[in-house]
Design a protein around this motif. Structure first.
Motif, PDB file in Angstrom:
ATOM      1  N   SER A   1       0.917  24.331 -29.875  1.00 31.17           N
ATOM      2  CA  SER A   1       2.091  24.166 -30.743  1.00 31.17           C
ATOM      3  C   SER A   1       3.362  24.671 -30.079  1.00 31.17           C
ATOM      4  CB  SER A   1       1.877  24.891 -32.073  1.00 31.17           C
ATOM      5  OG  SER A   1       1.592  26.252 -31.826  1.00 31.17           O
TER       6      SER A   1
ATOM      7  N   SER B   1       4.830  21.802 -28.014  1.00 28.79           N
ATOM      8  CA  SER B   1       5.375  20.777 -28.918  1.00 28.79           C
ATOM      9  C   SER B   1       6.663  21.260 -29.578  1.00 28.79           C
ATOM     10  CB  SER B   1       4.345  20.424 -30.000  1.00 28.79           C
ATOM     11  OG  SER B   1       3.176  19.919 -29.421  1.00 28.79           O
ATOM     12  N   GLY B   2       6.666  22.556 -29.967  1.00 31.01           N
ATOM     13  CA  GLY B   2       7.855  23.109 -30.624  1.00 31.01           C
ATOM     14  C   GLY B   2       9.055  23.122 -29.704  1.00 31.01           C
TER      15      GLY B   2
ATOM     16  N   LEU C   1      10.369  19.598 -29.278  1.00 30.93           N
ATOM     17  CA  LEU C   1      11.096  19.118 -30.463  1.00 30.93           C
ATOM     18  C   LEU C   1      12.496  19.695 -30.547  1.00 30.93           C
ATOM     19  CD1 LEU C   1       8.205  19.272 -33.100  1.00 30.93           C
ATOM     20  CD2 LEU C   1       9.479  17.229 -32.462  1.00 30.93           C
TER      21      LEU C   1
ATOM     22  N   LYS D   1       0.076  10.646 -32.755  1.00 32.99           N
ATOM     23  CA  LYS D   1       0.814  11.913 -32.811  1.00 32.99           C
ATOM     24  C   LYS D   1       2.179  11.769 -32.146  1.00 32.99           C
ATOM     25  CE  LYS D   1      -0.211  16.837 -32.296  1.00 32.99           C
ATOM     26  NZ  LYS D   1      -1.097  17.846 -31.676  1.00 32.99           N
TER      27      LYS D   1
ATOM     28  N   SER E   1       4.471   9.634 -34.427  1.00 34.27           N
ATOM     29  CA  SER E   1       4.900  10.320 -35.657  1.00 34.27           C
ATOM     30  C   SER E   1       6.022  11.313 -35.392  1.00 34.27           C
ATOM     31  CB  SER E   1       3.709  11.042 -36.286  1.00 34.27           C
ATOM     32  OG  SER E   1       3.263  12.075 -35.421  1.00 34.27           O
TER      33      SER E   1
ATOM     34  N   HIS F   1       5.633  14.241 -33.770  1.00 41.27           N
ATOM     35  CA  HIS F   1       5.152  15.627 -33.664  1.00 41.27           C
ATOM     36  C   HIS F   1       4.954  16.059 -32.219  1.00 41.27           C
ATOM     37  CE1 HIS F   1       4.834  15.697 -37.926  1.00 41.27           C
ATOM     38  NE2 HIS F   1       3.828  14.833 -37.993  1.00 41.27           N
ATOM     39  N   ALA F   2       4.832  15.104 -31.303  1.00 42.85           N
ATOM     40  CA  ALA F   2       4.606  15.453 -29.892  1.00 42.85           C
ATOM     41  C   ALA F   2       5.392  14.504 -28.999  1.00 42.85           C
ATOM     42  CB  ALA F   2       3.115  15.397 -29.579  1.00 42.85           C
TER      43      ALA F   2
END
Length: 817
Positions: free
Chosen positions: A172, A175-176, A179, A248, A251, A253-254
């Motif tokens: 995460s 990914s965070g 983003l 993913k 969407s 998220h990644a």
């Protein structure tokens, strides 16, 4: 109101005028400018297959922006290797020593420190890339790459990298941070790119069979295929993990996932586990034997390879020029015989009268397609109208038609129904044997139809499904064979709509007719460098890299979608129909038409590659100083293999979605696909032309007499190249199945059948209608039942009111069986 110069069905444009109107002149000027710089397209020597040559497939894994990482991988390997084998090279070790070193590297993957793990992974990637620092030629690099990949697999490297991939997907923190960044670059996906590269190289090296492979490699290949197809301990197949990465990414998220590598790996895993096109043909032959069906009339792959391309039909710009040259001194010709309209004859009696039917209302075409792409993205289509001059040489065809004609049982029934209504005034339902009262020519016709009768595997599967639905108890449980395709469908089933939408979203973003928009997904995360180019040359290189990147994404998506459709259709027709319906609902048909609504010749002959930077060439040759000339060195190919491959795949997908589906055929007509498809005929490649002609054939009956009159060369090409259905009125529109009011009902019935199939085969819930029932009185009464605490106080009253005082109405048993 009709636009000026559009040319409707009721009148040819420019009749009695000196020149075309203003809007038409602009269109013609742009067409002329385009055709001046182009040459006639020669026959393209293209052989269709599962994939391109081994070296080309490996080179497409890397973007040109990643080129400096080859040296990084080499450095990581050499630093570690010299601590274990001083003054030695990898190629000098025996197999036992190589295995011992690989085992030590795999131990290094289990350290906690992320940086150390990445260095070890890069060292393994260098081995998988073929220890190019010790090689002198490209052939040596490829040979060592295959050797090392088989060795890595035998030591359990793939399983270790699969665990690391799962860890990275669940990270995460990465990914965070991706983003939060305004712009994502190569640096955000370093670990994932290294892992996916190793896995891709292993899959591709072991998938490709060569005559020189030792028996141990063949055994390892079979074991690897089984591992990927039949996961152990209830794990999901590897392909499903990659599908999850795709959804993913889409969407949001990644956004740092390197989508090109994921899609290439997914495609190659499907080819490896399910089988390529030749394997499919062999499976089809075997399945027909198992079902007791007659053998196939011909090998379609071989026929398509032996077919020759036809000369493309004339285009609007040339016809207007001819009209202007010949107007005033041209007398009206009488109608000519059909043989004068043949495809090999340049003189077409309708050539001079051809109106701009194909090019009419280009704005409407774009708007129609755009309106259906809301689910994916709304985009402006750049329409490029191209007009090279058709070749003047005559095309010689072999005598006879290439395909044996096919007749369905349904066609024989329709023919006999019409004949009985005409001659004896009543019908006999589905009886095709009783010919009493019919004249002798009808007997001969029925005999000919039955000689060419073809029963497909799909028809048998549909018939079996109907019987299982009617008699679920007497026929019992269906014996479903556990094939790789069946396992994949079962695990994909509940998220299949999301997978299809995600693939089409990426395809839309990669299409050359799409413009980058702020709300579209960013598919360039694994090609853009951290520091953007500052010189013109760097910008040129990045521009080529981005275009190449998009082409490779289109290639992989088109190939894997086609492979899924073909395998699901062979496994069970309703699995194929389920995937097809979700592709149609996600607007796959207008998306493919939008893709072809460009200068398709330019796309197929595009030179978006820099051969000196391609792997393995860039690893063994001294890189020249990049300049405008060196960017184009060594690329003398007549066409781009991957782009032609993508175009044929997309046309085949479109054919699969629309075949025998009148509602979807009408979508082709509504989106004005005829002029878009007709422009694609300019590509002189027999297989591509065949699938374009098939798509034109199924909609000809809806296009009107004027279109058929104006496109006699195209009609003749359809007759020459496409398989004949004996009583198919494709050229006249008399088909009794082509009733527009039945279209919606057709899709709804199909959907109900698919849902019934999925529910029967894959929903194993115990509360279903046919769940086992306990009929033993003692065991039923003996089951523990939770009752409220005060129930025993009012038990006798309840018994009197609900049981003893109620009359028993036995007739209710008869009324409600």
């Amino acid at each position: 109101m009709e636009e000026p110069g559009a040319g409707g069905a009721n009148g040819a444009p420019g009749k009695g005028k000196a020149q075309p109107p203003a809007k038409g002149r602009e269109l013609f000027r742009s067409q002329r400018k385009e055709s001046e710089g182009s040459v006639d397209c020669p026959n393209l020597e293209f052989e269709y297959g599962d994939s391109e040559i081994y070296a080309a497939e490996l080179s497409e894994l890397y973007s040109y922006t990643e080129e400096p990482e080859f040296a990084t991988n080499k450095k990581c390997f050499e630093e570690d290797f010299q601590t274990q084998a001083k003054d030695k090279q990898w190629s000098e070790l025996d197999v036992a020593q190589q295995k011992a070193y690989v085992m030590r590297l795999l131990d290094g993957l289990e350290v906690v420190n992320r940086e150390k793990r990445l260095k070890v992974a890069r060292a393994i990637l260098y081995l998988a890339q073929g220890v190019f620092g010790e090689c002198d030629t490209e052939a040596d690099v490829l040979r060592w790459s295959r050797h090392n990949n088989f060795l890595l697999y035998q030591m359990g490297t793939f399983t270790a990298f699969l665990e690391l991939l799962n860890m990275e997907m669940a990270n995460s923190q990465t990914s965070g941070s991706a983003l939060r960044k305004p712009a994502i670059s190569l640096a955000d996906s370093t670990e994932l790119r290294v892992l996916l590269s190793v896995m891709y190289l292993m899959v591709e090296a072991m998938r490709v069979e060569m005559e020189t492979d030792p028996p141990t490699w063949k055994a390892a290949r079979d074991t690897f295929r089984t591992e990927l197809s039949f996961p152990l301990h209830g794990e999901e197949p590897f392909a499903l993990l990659l599908f999850t990465m795709v959804t993913k990414f889409c969407s949001g998220h990644a956004p740092h996932f390197p989508m090109k590598k994921v899609l290439l790996l997914l495609w190659k895993v499907l080819v490896f586990t399910l089988g390529g096109f030749d394997a499919l043909q062999a499976m089809k032959v075997t399945k027909r034997q198992e079902l007791g069906l007659p053998p196939l009339p011909e090998d379609s792959i071989q026929i398509m390879r032996s077919m020759r391309a036809a000369s493309p039909p004339a285009y609007a710009i040339e016809l207007v020029e001819q009209q202007q040259q010949k107007r005033g001194h041209r007398s009206r010709r009488p109608l000519m015989k059909q043989d004068s309209l043949d495809i090999y004859n340049e003189r077409d009696p309708f050539k001079n009268d051809e109106v701009l039917v194909d090019e009419e209302e280009p704005d409407d075409i774009d708007n129609g397609i755009e309106g259906e792409l809301d689910l994916l993205e709304r985009d402006t289509v750049i329409q490029t109208v191209s007009a090279p001059r058709p070749p003047v040489e005559r095309v010689s065809f072999p005598k006879g038609l290439p395909w044996a004609p096919k007749v369905r049982q349904k066609d024989i029934e329709h023919f006999l129904e019409a004949s009985r209504n005409k001659f004896i005034g009543f019908t006999l339902g589905r009886d095709t044997d009783t010919l009493v009262g019919l004249p002798r020519p009808i007997h001969e016709s029925v005999k000919t139809l039955k000689q060419h009768k073809y029963v497909s595997i799909s028809e048998v599967q549909i018939r079996n499904e109907e019987e299982l639905e009617k008699c679920p108890m007497s026929l019992g449980e269906e014996d479903v064979q556990e094939t790789p395709c069946e396992i994949l469908y079962r695990v994909m089933l509940y998220n299949l709509p999301q997978y299809m939408i995600a693939l089409l979203k990426i395809l839309l973003a990669a299409a050359p007719t799409s413009k980058a928009k702020t709300d579209s997904i960013n598919i360039l995360a694994d090609v853009l460098p951290e520091e953007m180019p500052i010189t013109v040359l760097q910008s040129m290189k990045l521009g080529i890299d981005v275009n190449r990147h998009k082409e490779i994404i289109v290639k992989s998506i088109s190939a894997l979608l086609l492979l899924l459709l073909k395998h699901f259709k062979l496994n069970h027709i309703y699995q194929f129909e389920y995937v097809s319906q979700h592709l149609v609902f996600a607007n796959c048909i207008p998306l493919i038409l939008k893709f072809f609504n460009q200068n398709i010749m330019s796309y197929i002959t595009a030179k978006n590659s820099i051969s000196v930077l391609d792997y393995p060439s860039c690893t063994v040759h001294e890189l020249p100083e990049l300049n405008a000339e060196s960017l184009e060195v060594g690329d003398n190919n007549q066409f781009c293999w991957r782009n032609l491959f993508s175009c044929i795949n997309l046309l085949r997908i479109l054919n699969k979605l629309t075949k025998w589906k009148h509602s979807r055929t009408m979508m082709l007509v509504v989106f004005k696909s005829a002029p878009i498809l007709k422009r694609a005929l300019k590509v002189k490649q027999a297989m591509m032309q065949l699938y374009v002609l098939k798509l034109l054939k199924i909609q000809t009956k809806y296009l009107g007499r004027q279109w058929r009159k104006s496109n006699m060369k195209t009609m003749s090409a359809i007759y020459q190249k496409v398989r004949h259905r004996m009583n198919d009125d494709w050229a006249y529109g008399n088909d009794i199945d082509a009733r527009p009011w039945d279209f919606q009902a057709e899709e709804c019935t199909l959907r109900a059948n698919i849902e019934a199939f999925n529910s029967r085969r894959y929903d194993k819930s115990q509360d279903s209608e046919f769940a086992p029932v306990d009929n033993c009185l003692q065991s039923v009464l003996g089951q523990p039942l939770d009752l409220p605490e005060d129930f025993h106080y009012s038990y006798e009253l309840w018994l009197e009111r609900e049981v003893f005082s109620q009359p028993i109405r036995w007739e209710e048993l008869l009324r409600y069986p």
